[in-house]
Design a protein around this motif. Structure first.
Motif, PDB file in Angstrom:
ATOM      1  N   UNK A   1      -2.136   6.220  -2.450  1.00 18.08           N
ATOM      2  CA  UNK A   1      -2.995   7.628  -2.155  1.00 18.08           C
ATOM      3  C   UNK A   1      -4.114   7.637  -3.262  1.00 18.08           C
ATOM      4  N   UNK A   2      -3.996   7.315  -4.718  1.00 13.43           N
ATOM      5  CA  UNK A   2      -4.740   7.414  -5.832  1.00 13.43           C
ATOM      6  C   UNK A   2      -5.584   6.417  -6.103  1.00 13.43           C
ATOM      7  N   UNK A   3      -5.319   5.125  -5.189  1.00 15.63           N
ATOM      8  CA  UNK A   3      -6.180   4.070  -5.591  1.00 15.63           C
ATOM      9  C   UNK A   3      -6.850   3.670  -4.287  1.00 15.63           C
ATOM     10  N   UNK A   4      -7.829   2.426  -4.462  1.00 13.50           N
ATOM     11  CA  UNK A   4      -8.408   1.946  -3.267  1.00 13.50           C
ATOM     12  C   UNK A   4      -7.458   1.375  -2.390  1.00 13.50           C
ATOM     13  N   UNK A   5      -6.135   1.131  -2.524  1.00 14.60           N
ATOM     14  CA  UNK A   5      -5.231   0.255  -1.465  1.00 14.60           C
ATOM     15  C   UNK A   5      -5.205   0.895  -0.305  1.00 14.60           C
ATOM     16  N   UNK A   6      -5.288   2.067  -0.103  1.00 17.18           N
ATOM     17  CA  UNK A   6      -5.368   2.618   1.002  1.00 17.18           C
ATOM     18  C   UNK A   6      -6.599   2.041   1.967  1.00 17.18           C
ATOM     19  N   UNK A   7      -7.578   1.483   1.469  1.00 14.56           N
ATOM     20  CA  UNK A   7      -8.668   1.210   2.327  1.00 14.56           C
ATOM     21  C   UNK A   7      -8.608  -0.421   2.479  1.00 14.56           C
ATOM     22  N   UNK A   8      -7.743  -0.999   1.755  1.00 13.41           N
ATOM     23  CA  UNK A   8      -7.674  -2.452   1.929  1.00 13.41           C
ATOM     24  C   UNK A   8      -7.072  -3.097   3.343  1.00 13.41           C
ATOM     25  N   UNK A   9      -7.578  -4.066   3.735  1.00 11.61           N
ATOM     26  CA  UNK A   9      -7.727  -4.920   5.009  1.00 11.61           C
ATOM     27  C   UNK A   9      -7.168  -6.115   4.883  1.00 11.61           C
ATOM     28  N   UNK A  10      -6.387  -6.695   5.823  1.00 15.37           N
ATOM     29  CA  UNK A  10      -5.909  -8.125   5.678  1.00 15.37           C
ATOM     30  C   UNK A  10      -7.220  -8.906   5.546  1.00 15.37           C
ATOM     31  N   UNK A  11      -6.885  -9.980   4.748  1.00 16.60           N
ATOM     32  CA  UNK A  11      -8.002 -11.005   4.389  1.00 16.60           C
ATOM     33  C   UNK A  11      -8.701 -10.488   3.048  1.00 16.60           C
ATOM     34  N   UNK A  12      -8.418  -9.445   2.448  1.00  9.63           N
ATOM     35  CA  UNK A  12      -9.108  -9.217   1.398  1.00  9.63           C
ATOM     36  C   UNK A  12      -8.809 -10.069   0.277  1.00  9.63           C
ATOM     37  N   UNK A  13      -9.807 -10.483  -0.770  1.00 11.07           N
ATOM     38  CA  UNK A  13      -9.431 -11.087  -1.796  1.00 11.07           C
ATOM     39  C   UNK A  13      -9.140 -10.128  -3.034  1.00 11.07           C
ATOM     40  N   UNK A  14      -8.310 -10.447  -3.969  1.00 11.29           N
ATOM     41  CA  UNK A  14      -7.862  -9.499  -4.914  1.00 11.29           C
ATOM     42  C   UNK A  14      -7.938 -10.184  -6.170  1.00 11.29           C
ATOM     43  N   UNK A  15      -8.330  -9.528  -7.333  1.00  7.68           N
ATOM     44  CA  UNK A  15      -8.142  -9.947  -8.750  1.00  7.68           C
ATOM     45  C   UNK A  15      -6.897  -9.972  -9.287  1.00  7.68           C
TER      46      UNK A  15
END
Length: 203
Positions: free
Chosen positions: A156-170
């Motif tokens: 809830x408190x991070x951008x994880x809720x908006x992530x979609x499959x295929x996203x590149x991640x640090x």
């Protein structure tokens, strides 16, 4: 140093000429270190309602530039005596991962992230990892990646809720794992308990 707890989700005003302009409630000082999606950057300019950070060539070649738009995670550097609720992180991005699968369950959301082959030697079940600046625990080691469980409050408190499959991640691997691996290079035997204790002081 950082501990992987996001202070705020900042809004990206612009990114041009290797300078990232952010709108945020948090007000740093000029020259402060601040983690942006997990990458340690220096504040180069202050203005009302926000600040700018500059990305060096080294930073640009190791992070996911395409995610420096819309919104980003930010965390100011730790101060001496601060409480550590996540795990110690340097803000040095080691690898780029790819979100392969998102699976909801009753206790949160599972992220399945693929990693480069060279990253896997630093991964361990129940070990720590930095994902876009967020301190998380590895729940499962897969053939070419890891599975993480994001608890509801973090989701809830991070951008994880908006992530979609295929996203590149640090991805920042665990500091202790990197030190131990470096010490083992060139050795034909394991570490002694004295060596493990010495390395742990660095953590």
């Amino acid at each position: 140093m950082f501990n992987g707890l996001i202070r705020e989700i900042a809004k990206v005003q612009s990114y041009q000429n290797n300078t990232l302009s952010l709108k945020a409630k948090y007000c740093p000082n000029l020259g402060d270190s601040i983690a942006v999606n997990g990458a340690c950057l220096s504040v180069t300019k202050l203005y009302e309602g926000g600040f700018e950070v500059e990305l060096s060539r080294e930073s640009r070649t190791h992070i996911v530039i395409e995610n420096l738009k819309d919104k980003v995670h930010i965390e100011p550097a730790l101060r001496y005596g601060d409480r550590i609720d996540g795990h110690l992180m340097q803000g040095h991005i080691d690898f780029i991962g790819t979100l392969e699968k998102i699976q909801k369950d009753e206790n949160g959301v599972d992220f399945y992230i693929s990693l480069p082959k060279e990253a896997m030697k630093f991964m361990a079940e129940k070990g720590s990892i930095g994902v876009d600046g967020v301190s998380l625990t590895i729940n499962e080691i897969l053939k070419n990646g890891i599975r993480l469980t994001i608890i509801p409050i973090t989701f809830k408190e991070t951008l994880f809720k908006d992530y979609q499959v295929g996203r590149k991640i640090n991805i920042e691997s665990d500091l202790l794992a990197r030190y131990i691996y470096a010490q083992l290079q060139g050795k034909n035997k394991g570490l002694s308990w004295e060596e493990v204790e010495r390395i742990s002081y660095l953590y």
